[in-house]
Design a protein around this motif. Structure first.
Motif, short mmCIF file in Angstrom:
data_model
loop_
_atom_site.label_atom_id
_atom_site.label_comp_id
_atom_site.label_asym_id
_atom_site.label_seq_id
_atom_site.Cartn_x
_atom_site.Cartn_y
_atom_site.Cartn_z
N LEU A 98 0.85 -1.19 0.00
CA LEU A 98 0.00 0.00 0.00
C LEU A 98 0.88 1.24 0.00
N PHE A 99 0.75 2.04 -1.05
CA PHE A 99 1.49 3.31 -1.09
C PHE A 99 0.94 4.25 -0.04
N LEU A 100 1.83 4.79 0.79
CA LEU A 100 1.44 5.74 1.83
C LEU A 100 1.69 7.16 1.32
N PRO A 101 0.68 8.02 1.32
CA PRO A 101 0.83 9.38 0.79
C PRO A 101 2.03 10.12 1.37
N GLY A 102 2.82 10.69 0.46
CA GLY A 102 3.99 11.43 0.89
C GLY A 102 5.21 10.57 1.16
N LYS A 103 5.11 9.26 0.92
CA LYS A 103 6.21 8.34 1.24
C LYS A 103 6.68 7.60 -0.01
N PHE A 104 6.97 8.34 -1.06
CA PHE A 104 7.40 7.76 -2.32
C PHE A 104 8.70 6.97 -2.16
N GLU A 105 9.63 7.50 -1.38
CA GLU A 105 10.92 6.83 -1.22
C GLU A 105 10.77 5.47 -0.55
N THR A 155 8.15 3.48 -0.81
CA THR A 155 7.62 2.57 -1.82
C THR A 155 8.71 2.16 -2.81
N ALA A 156 9.56 3.10 -3.19
CA ALA A 156 10.68 2.77 -4.09
C ALA A 156 11.59 1.72 -3.45
N GLN A 157 11.82 1.84 -2.15
CA GLN A 157 12.66 0.88 -1.44
C GLN A 157 12.02 -0.51 -1.42
N VAL A 158 10.72 -0.55 -1.18
CA VAL A 158 10.00 -1.83 -1.18
C VAL A 158 10.04 -2.47 -2.57
N LEU A 159 9.80 -1.68 -3.60
CA LEU A 159 9.81 -2.22 -4.97
C LEU A 159 11.19 -2.75 -5.34
N GLN A 160 12.23 -2.08 -4.89
CA GLN A 160 13.59 -2.56 -5.16
C GLN A 160 13.79 -3.92 -4.50
N TRP A 161 13.34 -4.08 -3.27
CA TRP A 161 13.46 -5.37 -2.57
C TRP A 161 12.68 -6.44 -3.32
N LEU A 162 11.47 -6.10 -3.76
CA LEU A 162 10.64 -7.07 -4.48
C LEU A 162 11.27 -7.47 -5.80
N LYS A 163 11.89 -6.52 -6.48
CA LYS A 163 12.56 -6.83 -7.74
C LYS A 163 13.68 -7.83 -7.51
N GLU A 164 14.40 -7.66 -6.43
CA GLU A 164 15.56 -8.51 -6.15
C GLU A 164 15.17 -9.87 -5.56
N ASN A 165 14.05 -9.93 -4.85
CA ASN A 165 13.71 -11.14 -4.10
C ASN A 165 12.46 -11.88 -4.56
N ALA A 166 11.60 -11.21 -5.34
CA ALA A 166 10.32 -11.83 -5.65
C ALA A 166 9.95 -11.81 -7.13
N ASP A 167 10.62 -11.03 -7.94
CA ASP A 167 10.23 -10.89 -9.35
C ASP A 167 10.31 -12.24 -10.07
N GLY A 168 9.23 -12.61 -10.74
CA GLY A 168 9.15 -13.87 -11.45
C GLY A 168 8.77 -15.05 -10.58
N LYS A 169 8.80 -14.86 -9.25
CA LYS A 169 8.48 -15.94 -8.31
C LYS A 169 7.19 -15.65 -7.53
N ALA A 170 6.75 -14.41 -7.56
CA ALA A 170 5.52 -14.00 -6.88
C ALA A 170 4.92 -12.85 -7.67
#
Length: 341
Positions: free
Chosen positions: A228-235, A237-252
């Protein structure tokens, strides 16, 4: 013995040691008995979960977190719900299946895993054949998740933030990032994606995301990670997406949600003041158009293999009220069980 998990409770990462077996309440504010607030068909989940018949949601009372913005605060924090036996739980699951549910979606049950595991076994013995889905904050220990191995095949965890300061102020859990990351990795490792194509039945409910007459994909096994994106907290969300790219992409599958909505809490002044202080960590408002555009650009840059994201809307009518026997809109859900009935 199941009761051993409740005599000195260390089920969740807080390990508070409450004697829930004898009625003492820990952080989750729940005794040893399993309590439920609502069950029904839900048509607002991800398409792979909703499919044609809707997700058969069961909302448990209590929670291992204390999210300041929780839309389900009435049941997660303020105790709405009633005790159900393992047998009644199995009957609720069977009722959902008979009503056409695509799965049994267990919402916020991290503090009752031993009882829920027993309930799933009873439900399967009673004739429930559809998949079970674990819908949680991911603030749970791997040791307890092992009790659900082979019983739950669909996993729907949140990855709320990887910022421990933010998780401390908003959820009262500074260790949330480490705990959730470990739990989600376990879910991914134990549940590879399995999706089946389902032909449309004659009485299919029309939806905005699928063409009439076309088959739809249904998840039988796998992990959908919500953020869930939290208003005003773009950074963040960017950090979470980076983690997901490294640990979950293609597997979840990633499900990016833009639905953050200020909740009109109906509580006493002391609780409201506590929430106000916690919510000062973010901008307590709807997501704006610029943020939505920035998020889309970020998602495009990461290029996830499996991705869902919500369109921007200012509609707040979906906020539930569990005091009502129909907590949601009729479009969003069909109620089948309520704690006051």
């Amino acid at each position: 013995m199941i009761q051993d998990f409740y005599s000195k409770c260390e089920q969740c990462p807080r390990k508070c040691g409450a004697d829930r077996k004898n009625g003492q309440l820990g952080f989750c504010r729940e005794p040893g008995e399993m309590r439920i607030a609502f069950a029904g068909l839900h048509f607002g989940e991800e398409p792979l979960i909703t499919v044609f018949g809707g997700s058969g949601t069961i909302f448990f009372t209590g929670c291992t977190l204390r999210c300041a913005f929780c839309q389900n605060y009435q049941i997660s924090q303020n105790g709405m719900g009633r005790q159900v036996s393992v047998q009644e739980f199995a009957e609720i699951c069977l009722k959902l299946q008979n009503a056409g549910a695509e799965n049994i979606n267990l919402v916020t049950g991290s503090h009752q895993i031993p009882k829920i595991a027993e309930g799933i076994k009873a439900a399967k013995a009673a004739g429930v054949t559809i998949p079970f889905c674990w819908n949680s904050s991911a603030y749970e220990s791997v040791e307890m998740l092992e009790l659900l191995k082979g019983l739950v095949t669909i996993w729907l965890p949140d990855l709320k933030t990887l910022n421990s300061g933010l998780s401390n102020s908003l959820f009262a859990a500074p260790d949330y990032p480490l705990v959730a990351a470990k739990a989600i990795k376990w879910m991914i490792d134990n549940n590879p994606i399995n999706i089946e194509e389902i032909e449309e039945p004659e009485d299919a409910k029309p939806v905005e995301w699928a063409e009439p007459g076309e088959p739809r994909d249904k998840m039988m096994q796998g992990v959908i990670i919500r953020h869930l994106f939290l208003p005003g907290k773009f950074e963040e969300t960017a950090q979470v997406l980076q983690w997901l790219k490294e640990n979950a992409d293609g597997k979840a599958i990633l499900s990016l949600m833009n639905q953050y909505t200020p909740v009109p809490f109906d509580e006493d002044s002391e609780k409201l003041e506590f929430r106000k202080k916690a919510l000062a960590s973010i901008e307590n408002r709807l997501v704006n158009e610029q943020e939505f555009t920035d998020i889309q650009d970020l998602l495009e840059a990461f290029d996830f293999e499996y991705l869902y994201y919500q369109e921007l809307t200012d509609d707040t009518s979906w906020l539930p009220d569990f005091q009502k026997k129909q907590p949601f809109s009729n479009k969003l859900a069909t109620p089948l069980w309520h704690y006051m009935l």
